[in-house]
Design a protein around this motif. Structure first.
Motif, short mmCIF file in Angstrom:
data_model
loop_
_atom_site.label_atom_id
_atom_site.label_comp_id
_atom_site.label_asym_id
_atom_site.label_seq_id
_atom_site.Cartn_x
_atom_site.Cartn_y
_atom_site.Cartn_z
N GLN A 91 0.81 -1.21 0.00
CA GLN A 91 0.00 0.00 0.00
C GLN A 91 0.84 1.26 0.00
OE1 GLN A 91 -3.66 0.09 2.33
NE2 GLN A 91 -3.08 2.05 3.20
N TYR A 92 1.97 1.23 0.70
CA TYR A 92 2.82 2.42 0.78
C TYR A 92 4.14 2.26 0.04
CZ TYR A 92 -0.59 3.78 4.27
OH TYR A 92 -1.76 4.11 4.91
N ASN A 93 4.19 1.34 -0.88
CA ASN A 93 5.42 1.03 -1.60
C ASN A 93 6.03 2.26 -2.27
OD1 ASN A 93 7.42 -0.72 -2.74
ND2 ASN A 93 6.31 -0.62 -4.67
N THR A 94 7.28 2.49 -2.02
CA THR A 94 8.12 3.57 -2.61
C THR A 94 7.75 4.97 -2.13
OG1 THR A 94 6.85 3.98 -4.64
CG2 THR A 94 8.46 2.17 -4.70
N ASN A 95 6.71 5.11 -1.29
CA ASN A 95 6.39 6.45 -0.81
C ASN A 95 7.51 7.00 0.08
OD1 ASN A 95 3.98 6.40 -2.14
ND2 ASN A 95 2.70 6.15 -0.35
N ASP A 96 8.10 6.12 0.87
CA ASP A 96 9.22 6.49 1.72
C ASP A 96 10.42 5.63 1.31
OD1 ASP A 96 11.10 7.00 3.66
OD2 ASP A 96 9.81 6.50 5.37
N GLY A 257 1.78 3.03 -11.62
CA GLY A 257 2.96 2.60 -10.88
C GLY A 257 3.16 3.25 -9.53
N THR A 258 2.13 3.90 -9.00
CA THR A 258 2.28 4.56 -7.70
C THR A 258 1.29 3.97 -6.70
OG1 THR A 258 0.75 6.33 -8.29
CG2 THR A 258 3.09 6.70 -8.71
N SER A 259 1.60 4.16 -5.43
CA SER A 259 0.80 3.56 -4.38
C SER A 259 -0.03 4.61 -3.67
CB SER A 259 1.71 2.81 -3.41
OG SER A 259 2.79 3.62 -3.00
N HIS A 260 -0.43 4.29 -2.45
CA HIS A 260 -1.40 5.06 -1.69
C HIS A 260 -0.88 6.46 -1.33
CE1 HIS A 260 -5.09 5.09 0.59
NE2 HIS A 260 -4.49 5.37 1.73
N CYS A 261 -1.62 7.49 -1.75
CA CYS A 261 -1.31 8.88 -1.35
C CYS A 261 0.08 9.33 -1.78
CB CYS A 261 -1.45 9.05 0.16
SG CYS A 261 -3.08 8.66 0.79
N ALA A 262 0.59 8.84 -2.88
CA ALA A 262 1.97 9.14 -3.29
C ALA A 262 2.22 10.63 -3.45
CB ALA A 262 2.28 8.42 -4.61
N THR A 263 1.22 11.38 -3.91
CA THR A 263 1.43 12.81 -4.13
C THR A 263 1.36 13.62 -2.84
OG1 THR A 263 -0.94 13.07 -4.60
CG2 THR A 263 0.54 12.75 -6.48
N MET A 264 0.99 13.00 -1.75
CA MET A 264 0.87 13.72 -0.47
C MET A 264 2.19 13.85 0.27
SD MET A 264 -2.32 14.63 -0.17
CE MET A 264 -2.31 14.88 -1.95
N TYR A 265 3.18 13.11 -0.19
CA TYR A 265 4.50 13.17 0.45
C TYR A 265 5.28 14.36 -0.08
CZ TYR A 265 3.71 8.52 2.39
OH TYR A 265 3.20 7.46 3.10
N GLY A 266 6.31 14.77 0.66
CA GLY A 266 7.15 15.87 0.21
C GLY A 266 7.91 15.50 -1.05
N THR A 267 8.27 16.50 -1.83
CA THR A 267 9.01 16.25 -3.06
C THR A 267 10.39 15.68 -2.75
OG1 THR A 267 9.79 18.53 -3.05
CG2 THR A 267 7.83 18.04 -4.36
N SER A 268 10.88 14.86 -3.65
CA SER A 268 12.17 14.20 -3.47
C SER A 268 12.82 13.99 -4.83
CB SER A 268 11.96 12.85 -2.77
OG SER A 268 13.11 12.04 -2.87
N LYS A 269 14.13 13.93 -4.81
CA LYS A 269 14.86 13.67 -6.07
C LYS A 269 14.58 12.26 -6.58
CE LYS A 269 19.06 12.17 -3.67
NZ LYS A 269 20.52 12.43 -3.48
N ASN A 270 14.06 11.40 -5.69
CA ASN A 270 13.75 10.02 -6.07
C ASN A 270 12.33 9.85 -6.60
OD1 ASN A 270 16.31 9.05 -5.09
ND2 ASN A 270 15.50 9.20 -3.01
#
Length: 324
Positions: A91-96, A257-270
């Protein structure tokens, strides 16, 4: 009012949730998918024999001997916990970037050096439980959920109350592929609602409440404006939401290819390019609706705390919506 939201259709059970989890494992590799399926299939059989249940108790470091607490509800609670370890990671894959990812669990599930599929599943479980024992007892779960003292670190009671009175969304293992076994029927969740909140919280009551929720908010036919609905194709919740725009006044952004709430996290170079593009589109829409100057992604990265996304949005990632 201007909002970012993922709309959900309320329903008693959601077979699609674990189906998407399985699909995400398969998209990483078919070998990963098959390893998980074989592990749960073997576990399904082991739990029914005296010797097998003893081995399960030892291997998974259960807090109690599952031979002594072997009701259908106890066993269902055990399988729910194991499936929950994997589904939470998906559910939260790659968000963090620092958190356990699907790649991490698939590396374990497909690594024969760790033993057979059951032993590999044990290793995956320990990613969540670490050295703690796994408390599978249904009665302990009920007593935990009955605790009326609010803890910011443990909102389980509040969440369960909403599922029992508004949403449903019970994760069950009735999928055709049966990747996560067959031991968690919808009856388990209904029993949990009744035992935690009272016998009146039965199937008939919940069915009526879910119908009211969909009638009030509209479900997938929601009629609102100045709302942008965001979904990710790897989010197990997405089948209940909108995946394409049906109302130009409330556009949908579906991110592959994105998981739960992916756009709610802070921006990152990754960040994946599609996440960056989605954030820019959200910012453009909100800026347009509020009559503000459109901000670029470079500006967002240099001054994220002042971004329109962080200052001007009422962010309700899940489950709260105002009908306009």
């Amino acid at each position: 009012m201007t909002m970012v939201f993922s709309v959900y259709q309320s329903t008693i059970l959601i077979l699609e949730y674990l189906h998407v989890v399985a699909d995400v494992l398969a998209s990483h590799s078919r070998e990963c998918f098959e390893a998980a399926k074989k592990a749960f299939a073997r576990l399904d059989k082991m739990i029914d024999s005296h010797a097998g249940a003893r081995n399960v108790t030892i291997l998974f470091n259960l807090c109690d001997d599952i031979r002594r607490f072997n009701t259908k509800l106890d066993v269902a609670n055990f399988f729910r916990a194991l499936a929950g370890v994997i589904s939470n990671i998906v559910q939260y894959n790659t968000n963090d970037p620092k958190a356990t990812s699907v790649a991490d669990i698939c590396d374990i599930l497909t690594n024969k050096a760790y033993g057979d599929e059951i032993n590999r599943l044990v290793r995956v479980t320990k990613l969540s439980y670490k050295s703690k024992c796994v408390n599978f007892k249904y009665r302990d779960t009920v007593n935990y959920a009955r605790n009326v003292f609010v803890s910011p670190d443990s909102p389980a009671r509040q969440w369960w109350y909403q599922t029992c009175t508004e949403f449903g969304w019970f994760h069950t293992t009735g999928q055709k592929e049966a990747v996560f076994g067959t031991r968690v029927p919808v009856d388990f969740h209904i029993s949990l609602c009744e035992d935690v909140f009272g016998p009146q919280f039965n199937l008939n009551y919940m069915s009526g409440q879910i119908e009211k929720t969909n009638t009030h908010f509209g479900g997938r036919d929601i009629n609102v404006r100045r709302v942008v609905f965001v979904q990710g194709s790897s989010d197990p919740w997405y089948p209940l939401g909108l995946t394409a725009t049906t109302n130009p006044k409330s556009p949908v952004i579906f991110i592959n290819g994105t998981s739960h709430c992916a756009t709610m996290y802070g921006t990152s170079k990754n960040d994946l390019p599609q996440v960056t593009a989605a954030r820019e589109e959200i910012d453009r829409l909100i800026g347009m609706w509020l009559g503000l100057k459109i901000r670029t992604q470079e500006t967002l990265q240099n001054d994220a705390t002042n971004s329109t996304l962080n200052v001007l949005l009422l962010v309700t990632c899940n489950f709260v919506i105002y009908k306009l």
